[in-house]
Design a protein around this motif. Structure first.
Motif, PDB file in Angstrom:
ATOM      1  N   THR A   7       0.844  -1.193   0.000  1.00 34.82           N
ATOM      2  CA  THR A   7       0.000   0.000   0.000  1.00 34.82           C
ATOM      3  C   THR A   7       0.880   1.245   0.000  1.00 34.82           C
ATOM      4  OG1 THR A   7      -0.100   0.182   2.405  1.00 34.82           O
ATOM      5  CG2 THR A   7      -1.788  -1.206   1.326  1.00 34.82           C
ATOM      6  N   LYS A   8       0.282   2.366  -0.360  1.00 33.57           N
ATOM      7  CA  LYS A   8       1.025   3.625  -0.385  1.00 33.57           C
ATOM      8  C   LYS A   8       1.507   3.993   1.018  1.00 33.57           C
ATOM      9  CE  LYS A   8       0.898   8.198  -2.373  1.00 33.57           C
ATOM     10  NZ  LYS A   8       0.195   9.105  -3.263  1.00 33.57           N
ATOM     11  N   TYR A  11       4.397   1.840   1.950  1.00 36.26           N
ATOM     12  CA  TYR A  11       5.537   2.314   1.172  1.00 36.26           C
ATOM     13  C   TYR A  11       6.181   3.527   1.833  1.00 36.26           C
ATOM     14  CZ  TYR A  11       7.982   4.770  -2.577  1.00 36.26           C
ATOM     15  OH  TYR A  11       8.917   5.453  -3.311  1.00 36.26           O
ATOM     16  N   TYR A 145       6.220  -1.661  -4.291  1.00 38.17           N
ATOM     17  CA  TYR A 145       5.202  -0.659  -4.613  1.00 38.17           C
ATOM     18  C   TYR A 145       4.998  -0.565  -6.127  1.00 38.17           C
ATOM     19  CZ  TYR A 145       2.518   3.652  -4.489  1.00 38.17           C
ATOM     20  OH  TYR A 145       1.505   4.587  -4.628  1.00 38.17           O
ATOM     21  N   LYS A 148       2.804  -3.062  -7.573  1.00 38.47           N
ATOM     22  CA  LYS A 148       1.383  -2.805  -7.347  1.00 38.47           C
ATOM     23  C   LYS A 148       0.741  -2.158  -8.553  1.00 38.47           C
ATOM     24  CE  LYS A 148      -1.573   0.099  -4.516  1.00 38.47           C
ATOM     25  NZ  LYS A 148      -1.616   1.164  -3.564  1.00 38.47           N
TER      26      LYS A 148
END
Length: 149
Positions: A7-8, A11, A145, A148
């Protein structure tokens, strides 16, 4: 085999130590370049403000990663440096000719700038010691990331 997605928020958390360390190196280098440019008579309008904003961001990042207390010294000294700079400029406006107050403020600013630069390098070293795998963690987080997207 599929890569683990990140997920952000995860990250940002995983890369925070490396970004804080990078800022701890970048800010003093930028301050040195800015000082040399001003000393050579070059006009650098917004550079000081940009560095100041990065100092605030870095200070917030120090809190997020729970960096050692020594890391907070450099940003605090930088805030003091900026306050003293305001008084220095005001003294030059009120008394344009050289006077003892402006000379003392100028000397104080120089000493503060040297301390700011030194303490940012100390902070970078402290972060590196606290997070010895920060660069590897950063690279792994970037790869996870990007997987993703």
């Amino acid at each position: 085999m599929e890569r683990e997605k990140m997920t952000k928020q995860a990250y940002k958390e995983k890369t925070a130590p490396y970004r804080a360390w990078l800022n701890s190196i970048s800010i003093p280098v930028a301050l040195i370049v800015l000082f040399i440019a001003v000393f050579l008579g070059l006009t650098v309008n917004a550079a000081g403000m940009i560095i100041f904003v990065f100092a605030i961001i870095t200070h917030v990042n120090y809190k997020k990663i729970q960096a050692p207390k020594i890391c907070h010294v450099a940003p605090i000294l930088y805030y003091v440096y900026n306050v003293v700079s305001v008084f220095y400029v005001m003294s030059l406006i009120v008394y344009p000719q050289v006077n003892i107050v402006s000379a003392l403020l100028s000397l104080t600013n120089l000493v503060l700038l040297i301390l700011v630069i030194a303490f940012y390098f100390v902070a970078a070293q402290a972060i590196k010691k606290q997070f010895p795998r920060m660069k590897e963690d950063y690279n792994e987080a970037v790869q996870a990331y990007k997987g993703k997207k």
